[in-house]
Design an enzyme around this catalytic site. Structure first.
Site, short mmCIF file in Angstrom:
data_model
loop_
_atom_site.label_atom_id
_atom_site.label_comp_id
_atom_site.label_asym_id
_atom_site.label_seq_id
_atom_site.Cartn_x
_atom_site.Cartn_y
_atom_site.Cartn_z
N ASN A 14 0.83 -1.20 0.00
CA ASN A 14 0.00 0.00 0.00
C ASN A 14 0.86 1.26 0.00
O ASN A 14 0.50 2.27 -0.61
CB ASN A 14 -0.95 -0.01 1.19
CG ASN A 14 -2.25 -0.73 0.89
OD1 ASN A 14 -2.94 -0.41 -0.07
ND2 ASN A 14 -2.59 -1.71 1.71
N HIS A 109 -7.96 -0.76 6.46
CA HIS A 109 -8.25 -2.03 7.14
C HIS A 109 -8.99 -2.94 6.17
O HIS A 109 -9.95 -2.49 5.52
CB HIS A 109 -9.08 -1.79 8.39
CG HIS A 109 -9.32 -3.04 9.19
ND1 HIS A 109 -8.35 -3.61 9.97
CD2 HIS A 109 -10.42 -3.83 9.31
CE1 HIS A 109 -8.83 -4.70 10.55
NE2 HIS A 109 -10.09 -4.85 10.16
N ASP A 141 -8.63 7.51 15.01
CA ASP A 141 -8.93 8.15 16.28
C ASP A 141 -8.24 7.35 17.39
O ASP A 141 -7.28 6.62 17.12
CB ASP A 141 -10.45 8.28 16.49
CG ASP A 141 -11.16 6.93 16.56
OD1 ASP A 141 -10.48 5.88 16.60
OD2 ASP A 141 -12.41 6.93 16.57
N VAL A 144 -9.39 1.35 18.19
CA VAL A 144 -8.79 0.40 17.24
C VAL A 144 -9.73 0.25 16.05
O VAL A 144 -10.81 -0.34 16.18
CB VAL A 144 -8.54 -0.97 17.91
CG1 VAL A 144 -7.97 -1.95 16.90
CG2 VAL A 144 -7.59 -0.82 19.09
#
Length: 216
Positions: A14, A109, A141, A144
């Site tokens: 990525n 994610h 933030d 998780v």
């Protein structure tokens, strides 16, 4: 020109997708640095191949996580970084790190958050038996994988999938949605209000990617 930093702990695919989008001119920004917390990883090889500076910050050299993050924040501030991208970064950034770059840290994610956050997401998806998974780019933030969602992609799950085959199919989209989210940020099109993220002028009407891809 906006300056981007990428933090990585692994192979760095990525990171490379973002860097190549910058180097090709699709994203009008500069990748100021790659910061890694491990040696001998693929991300470093990719950075050297692309001519991007990288820095290894050894987490074992600090008495606490906050002090480790403080060193990274100091590097990022010194380099004048505008956006921090976590790309396969295996550490949860501390509260002081988040406070240093409010609304300016992104993560990707490989599930449709808020479902299946945390480690081993593909294993969780397959164990639960869902028929659709995907990937999410979100702001970071203090939780998780709980930050405001920028863009998501839906990817079908096959009955024959393994964590490896599902990961590979989703990864192809990761390499498109992450640079797209970065470009939207750099172009000043992202509005963040509480948990709500709006990409100005974007198409929210059709799957598999919402908002729709425009450049990747």
């Amino acid at each position: 020109m906006k300056r981007i930093a990428v933090l990585a702990s692994g192979r760095g695919s990525n990171f490379e997708a973002i860097a190549r989008a910058v180097l090709s001119g699709k994203i009008n920004a500069e990748v100021a640095v790659l910061i890694v917390d491990r040696k001998n990883i693929g991300a470093i090889e990719r950075a050297e191949k692309l001519g991007i500076n990288w820095v290894f910050v050894d987490p074992n050299g600090f008495p606490s996580r906050e002090e480790y993050d403080s060193r990274i924040v100091a590097i990022l501030k010194y380099l004048g970084v505008d956006l921090v991208c976590l790309a396969g970064y295996k550490k949860i950034v501390s509260a002081p790190f988040v406070d240093a770059f409010p609304g300016r840290i992104m993560n990707i994610h490989p599930t449709l958050l808020p479902s299946f956050p945390g480690l081993k997401p593909h294993e969780k998806v397959l164990k639960y038996g869902v028929n659709v998974s995907g990937a999410t780019v979100h702001f970071v933030d203090k939780g998780v994988d709980t930050g405001p969602i920028i863009v998501q992609v839906a990817v079908p799950v096959s009955p024959d999938d393994t964590p490896e085959t599902l990961s590979e199919r989703i990864l192809r989209y990761e390499h498109r949605i992450y640079p797209q989210a970065v470009k939207w940020f750099v172009d000043g099109r992202i509005e963040l209000s509480g948990r709500k993220v709006i990409v100005k002028g974007a198409d929210y009407s059709s799957l598999p990617v919402v908002p729709a891809l425009e450049d990747f």
